[in-house]
Design a protein around this motif. Structure first.
Motif, PDB file in Angstrom:
ATOM      1  N   ALA A   1       0.718  -1.254   0.110  1.00 40.18           N
ATOM      2  CA  ALA A   1       0.147  -0.002  -0.154  1.00 40.18           C
ATOM      3  C   ALA A   1       0.907   1.312   0.113  1.00 40.18           C
ATOM      4  O   ALA A   1       0.750   2.275  -0.895  1.00 40.18           O
ATOM      5  CB  ALA A   1      -1.161  -0.024   1.063  1.00 40.18           C
ATOM      6  N   ALA A   2       2.018   1.331   0.749  1.00 44.12           N
ATOM      7  CA  ALA A   2       2.829   2.503   0.979  1.00 44.12           C
ATOM      8  C   ALA A   2       3.488   2.800  -0.492  1.00 44.12           C
ATOM      9  O   ALA A   2       3.711   3.879  -0.940  1.00 44.12           O
ATOM     10  CB  ALA A   2       3.980   2.069   1.829  1.00 44.12           C
ATOM     11  N   ALA A   3       3.550   1.884  -1.256  1.00 46.72           N
ATOM     12  CA  ALA A   3       4.477   1.971  -2.466  1.00 46.72           C
ATOM     13  C   ALA A   3       3.443   2.589  -3.692  1.00 46.72           C
ATOM     14  O   ALA A   3       3.688   3.239  -4.759  1.00 46.72           O
ATOM     15  CB  ALA A   3       4.798   0.545  -3.184  1.00 46.72           C
ATOM     16  N   GLN A   4       1.926   2.619  -2.935  1.00 38.83           N
ATOM     17  CA  GLN A   4       1.021   3.300  -3.872  1.00 38.83           C
ATOM     18  C   GLN A   4       0.502   4.588  -3.194  1.00 38.83           C
ATOM     19  O   GLN A   4      -0.515   5.231  -3.710  1.00 38.83           O
ATOM     20  CB  GLN A   4      -0.205   2.146  -4.316  1.00 38.83           C
ATOM     21  CG  GLN A   4       0.189   1.064  -5.075  1.00 38.83           C
ATOM     22  CD  GLN A   4      -0.719  -0.018  -5.220  1.00 38.83           C
ATOM     23  OE1 GLN A   4      -1.775   0.367  -5.798  1.00 38.83           O
ATOM     24  NE2 GLN A   4      -0.723  -1.165  -4.586  1.00 38.83           N
ATOM     25  N   GLY A   5       1.153   4.934  -2.096  1.00 38.11           N
ATOM     26  CA  GLY A   5       0.593   5.961  -1.579  1.00 38.11           C
ATOM     27  C   GLY A   5      -0.634   5.966  -0.700  1.00 38.11           C
ATOM     28  O   GLY A   5      -1.018   6.900  -0.609  1.00 38.11           O
ATOM     29  N   ARG A   6      -0.832   4.929  -0.213  1.00 37.44           N
ATOM     30  CA  ARG A   6      -1.942   4.435   0.565  1.00 37.44           C
ATOM     31  C   ARG A   6      -1.686   3.878   1.827  1.00 37.44           C
ATOM     32  O   ARG A   6      -0.622   3.333   2.086  1.00 37.44           O
ATOM     33  CB  ARG A   6      -2.844   3.625  -0.209  1.00 37.44           C
ATOM     34  CG  ARG A   6      -3.451   3.709  -1.794  1.00 37.44           C
ATOM     35  CD  ARG A   6      -4.132   2.837  -2.174  1.00 37.44           C
ATOM     36  NE  ARG A   6      -5.602   3.068  -1.570  1.00 37.44           N
ATOM     37  CZ  ARG A   6      -5.975   1.962  -0.755  1.00 37.44           C
ATOM     38  NH1 ARG A   6      -5.295   1.084  -0.564  1.00 37.44           N
ATOM     39  NH2 ARG A   6      -7.276   2.333  -0.337  1.00 37.44           N
ATOM     40  N   LYS A   7      -2.595   3.854   2.710  1.00 31.92           N
ATOM     41  CA  LYS A   7      -2.605   3.171   4.109  1.00 31.92           C
ATOM     42  C   LYS A   7      -3.766   2.406   4.108  1.00 31.92           C
ATOM     43  O   LYS A   7      -4.794   2.707   3.527  1.00 31.92           O
ATOM     44  CB  LYS A   7      -2.467   4.298   5.285  1.00 31.92           C
ATOM     45  CG  LYS A   7      -1.365   4.950   5.330  1.00 31.92           C
ATOM     46  CD  LYS A   7      -1.115   5.680   6.671  1.00 31.92           C
ATOM     47  CE  LYS A   7       0.130   6.369   6.669  1.00 31.92           C
ATOM     48  NZ  LYS A   7       0.277   7.274   8.080  1.00 31.92           N
ATOM     49  N   VAL A   8      -3.799   1.065   4.747  1.00 32.59           N
ATOM     50  CA  VAL A   8      -4.945   0.218   4.673  1.00 32.59           C
ATOM     51  C   VAL A   8      -4.984  -0.118   6.418  1.00 32.59           C
ATOM     52  O   VAL A   8      -3.895  -0.223   7.125  1.00 32.59           O
ATOM     53  CB  VAL A   8      -4.678  -1.032   4.038  1.00 32.59           C
ATOM     54  CG1 VAL A   8      -5.629  -2.002   4.307  1.00 32.59           C
ATOM     55  CG2 VAL A   8      -4.584  -0.839   2.590  1.00 32.59           C
ATOM     56  N   LYS A   9      -6.298  -0.203   6.834  1.00 31.01           N
ATOM     57  CA  LYS A   9      -6.252  -0.751   8.381  1.00 31.01           C
ATOM     58  C   LYS A   9      -6.542  -1.917   8.193  1.00 31.01           C
ATOM     59  O   LYS A   9      -7.076  -2.809   7.157  1.00 31.01           O
ATOM     60  CB  LYS A   9      -7.585   0.118   8.825  1.00 31.01           C
ATOM     61  CG  LYS A   9      -7.294   1.797   9.073  1.00 31.01           C
ATOM     62  CD  LYS A   9      -8.352   2.434   9.573  1.00 31.01           C
ATOM     63  CE  LYS A   9      -9.256   2.518   8.430  1.00 31.01           C
ATOM     64  NZ  LYS A   9     -10.468   3.677   8.961  1.00 31.01           N
ATOM     65  N   PHE A  10      -6.321  -2.805   9.526  1.00 31.81           N
ATOM     66  CA  PHE A  10      -6.532  -4.174   9.423  1.00 31.81           C
ATOM     67  C   PHE A  10      -7.490  -4.735  10.696  1.00 31.81           C
ATOM     68  O   PHE A  10      -7.548  -4.149  11.828  1.00 31.81           O
ATOM     69  CB  PHE A  10      -5.139  -4.721   9.776  1.00 31.81           C
ATOM     70  CG  PHE A  10      -4.157  -4.334   8.780  1.00 31.81           C
ATOM     71  CD1 PHE A  10      -3.902  -5.265   7.776  1.00 31.81           C
ATOM     72  CD2 PHE A  10      -3.334  -3.190   8.897  1.00 31.81           C
ATOM     73  CE1 PHE A  10      -3.122  -4.916   6.652  1.00 31.81           C
ATOM     74  CE2 PHE A  10      -2.404  -2.974   7.823  1.00 31.81           C
ATOM     75  CZ  PHE A  10      -2.174  -3.897   6.710  1.00 31.81           C
ATOM     76  N   LEU A  11      -8.384  -5.656  10.250  1.00 30.66           N
ATOM     77  CA  LEU A  11      -9.371  -6.327  10.980  1.00 30.66           C
ATOM     78  C   LEU A  11      -8.931  -7.754  11.174  1.00 30.66           C
ATOM     79  O   LEU A  11      -8.966  -8.300  10.237  1.00 30.66           O
ATOM     80  CB  LEU A  11     -10.510  -6.008  10.443  1.00 30.66           C
ATOM     81  CG  LEU A  11     -12.027  -6.837  11.140  1.00 30.66           C
ATOM     82  CD1 LEU A  11     -12.176  -5.772  12.383  1.00 30.66           C
ATOM     83  CD2 LEU A  11     -13.161  -6.680  10.000  1.00 30.66           C
ATOM     84  N   ALA A  12      -9.031  -8.273  12.607  1.00 29.33           N
ATOM     85  CA  ALA A  12      -8.671  -9.559  12.874  1.00 29.33           C
ATOM     86  C   ALA A  12      -9.948 -10.295  13.245  1.00 29.33           C
ATOM     87  O   ALA A  12     -10.525  -9.731  14.169  1.00 29.33           O
ATOM     88  CB  ALA A  12      -7.386  -9.598  13.590  1.00 29.33           C
ATOM     89  N   ASN A  13     -10.190 -11.269  12.752  1.00 31.36           N
ATOM     90  CA  ASN A  13     -11.041 -12.228  13.175  1.00 31.36           C
ATOM     91  C   ASN A  13     -10.683 -13.093  14.482  1.00 31.36           C
ATOM     92  O   ASN A  13      -9.651 -13.493  14.607  1.00 31.36           O
ATOM     93  CB  ASN A  13     -11.577 -13.225  11.968  1.00 31.36           C
ATOM     94  CG  ASN A  13     -12.784 -14.018  12.545  1.00 31.36           C
ATOM     95  OD1 ASN A  13     -13.709 -13.774  12.940  1.00 31.36           O
ATOM     96  ND2 ASN A  13     -12.588 -15.506  12.706  1.00 31.36           N
ATOM     97  N   ALA A  14     -11.769 -13.072  15.519  1.00 30.73           N
ATOM     98  CA  ALA A  14     -11.449 -13.990  16.778  1.00 30.73           C
ATOM     99  C   ALA A  14     -12.780 -14.479  17.154  1.00 30.73           C
ATOM    100  O   ALA A  14     -13.982 -13.924  17.267  1.00 30.73           O
ATOM    101  CB  ALA A  14     -10.929 -13.166  17.755  1.00 30.73           C
ATOM    102  N   PHE A  15     -12.879 -15.848  17.529  1.00 24.96           N
ATOM    103  CA  PHE A  15     -13.843 -16.298  18.413  1.00 24.96           C
ATOM    104  C   PHE A  15     -13.323 -16.142  19.887  1.00 24.96           C
ATOM    105  O   PHE A  15     -12.597 -16.523  20.120  1.00 24.96           O
ATOM    106  CB  PHE A  15     -14.025 -17.819  17.935  1.00 24.96           C
ATOM    107  CG  PHE A  15     -15.390 -18.252  18.726  1.00 24.96           C
ATOM    108  CD1 PHE A  15     -16.331 -17.935  17.988  1.00 24.96           C
ATOM    109  CD2 PHE A  15     -15.278 -19.033  19.754  1.00 24.96           C
ATOM    110  CE1 PHE A  15     -17.832 -18.616  18.351  1.00 24.96           C
ATOM    111  CE2 PHE A  15     -16.634 -19.500  20.307  1.00 24.96           C
ATOM    112  CZ  PHE A  15     -17.778 -19.343  19.583  1.00 24.96           C
ATOM    113  N   VAL A  16     -14.187 -15.515  20.530  1.00 23.68           N
ATOM    114  CA  VAL A  16     -13.997 -15.156  21.851  1.00 23.68           C
ATOM    115  C   VAL A  16     -14.633 -16.039  22.855  1.00 23.68           C
ATOM    116  O   VAL A  16     -15.892 -16.166  23.066  1.00 23.68           O
ATOM    117  CB  VAL A  16     -14.396 -13.691  22.170  1.00 23.68           C
ATOM    118  CG1 VAL A  16     -13.970 -13.130  23.558  1.00 23.68           C
ATOM    119  CG2 VAL A  16     -13.781 -12.609  21.063  1.00 23.68           C
TER     120      VAL A  16
END
Length: 372
Positions: free
Chosen positions: A232-247
């Protein structure tokens, strides 16, 4: 739309709008797939600190999920009955035209004050496509189609007289009015996307706001985050990250681990096996042999997005520590599944989230002190 400090972990919950709950197990569950149950769940979630709810997209029964409510209609019903939570709607590009979804999304965003978002699901369940006569593409091509889908959403939501020439769709002078709300820090509805393969990572780096990761270890998440962030940085972008969890949060670690073993021991082995065969269309079919479910065991697949792997199983303190560690490596949000959603969402919000906030505040104070 609620906003929080950039350094604070966000919390989302799965919307159980399909039958069978979030585990492929015959263990008794209080969770229900109906609207009334889910409206109450969403209200509990927003009350105790959750910011997102994610609907599931299914057209036909699979792996024990015999009944399914449509994700788009269900999402708007939840939005109509809540005040602050953002509802992320699962959409399959092969089943929907992007211009039509752009219209649906803009309307929902306008009506519900910027709380509508989309999860673009590239697809793994071939039987749905075959049954409806929709073309089934090989793995990487499904991500080409999804990328075009998102590019059209962004174009229709941004420009008048929008045109597009892609491999799977052509748009000619499309003007969408009204467009979605323009909210500071959020120029258009947030776009989520899953998939662990290289094709999925490249797509996320190029066009998506959020990259949704199946359950994993801390090291596994770190590898994905570093890879997507670099692209993403190579394209001038930022991405956010969502992680799955069974709690599975309990007063003692012994109780939590015993609950996990009860779930696994009661697994619907026939449904798990059918799911294992079906998902060979996903990560295992890629050229690199990597991706969603590529290394999942039958035990992992009892929670169909590898949620046990994230290890949010134990006491509130143990779970908060694990969440804090995930935040440290770059995870921005946790997507939570539970066995008994009403009771356990409230328990998580009242007993776990405050501990996470205390740890975040302590870390922020320590950084300020270190910087003088």
């Amino acid at each position: 739309m609620a906003t929080k400090s950039q350094n604070r972990m966000k919390f989302a919950h799965w919307v159980p709008n399909v039958s069978g709950g979030l585990v492929v197990s015959k263990i008794p569950q209080h969770t229900d797939w109906g609207l009334q149950y889910n409206v109450k769940l969403a209200k509990i979630a927003e009350e105790v600190g959750f910011e997102y709810a994610l609907t599931q997209i299914r057209f036909m029964g699979s792996y024990g999920a015999e009944y399914q409510h449509d994700s788009l209609i269900f999402s708007t019903a939840l939005l109509a009955n809540t005040e602050s939570i953002n509802v992320v709607t699962g959409i399959l590009p092969g089943m929907f035209h992007p211009g039509v979804i752009a219209k649906h999304g803009a309307t929902a965003d306008q009506i519900f004050n910027g709380r509508w978002a989309i999860n673009v699901v590239s697809g793994w369940y071939r039987r749905e496509y075959d049954a409806l006569g929709v073309q089934w593409l090989e793995h990487d091509e499904r991500y080409v189609r999804s990328r075009e889908f998102i590019e059209i959403l962004r174009g229709a939501w941004s420009d008048d007289d929008f045109s597009y020439r892609g491999k799977y769709w052509q748009i000619d002078g499309y003007t969408l009015k009204p467009k979605p709300l323009a909210i500071p820090g959020r120029p258009m509805p947030e776009i989520f996307q899953g998939g662990n393969s290289l094709a999925a990572q490249r797509m996320a780096a190029s066009v998506s706001d959020w990259y949704f990761m199946n359950g994993n270890s801390v090291e596994g998440f770190k590898e994905q985050i570093n890879s997507v962030s670099k692209m993403a940085a190579a394209q001038g972008r930022k991405v956010k990250f969502l992680a799955n969890a069974f709690v599975i949060a309990r007063d003692t670690e012994t109780e939590a681990k015993a609950e996990l073993e009860r779930i696994v021991r009661s697994a619907d082995t026939e449904a798990v096996e059918k799911f294992r065969v079906a998902v060979k269309e996903a990560g295992q079919s890629t050229k690199e042999g990597k991706g969603m479910w590529a290394k999942s065991t039958s035990r992992d697949l009892v929670q169909y997005n590898d949620g046990f792997k994230t290890n949010l199983i134990g006491t509130p303190e143990q779970i908060a520590n694990q969440i804090h560690e995930l935040g440290r490596i770059g995870v921005d949000a946790i997507l939570c599944g539970f066995l008994h959603f009403h009771e356990e969402t409230r328990f998580f919000g009242e007993r776990v989230i405050p501990l996470v906030r205390e740890m975040e505040d302590a870390s922020s104070n320590a950084k300020r002190s270190a910087n003088g």
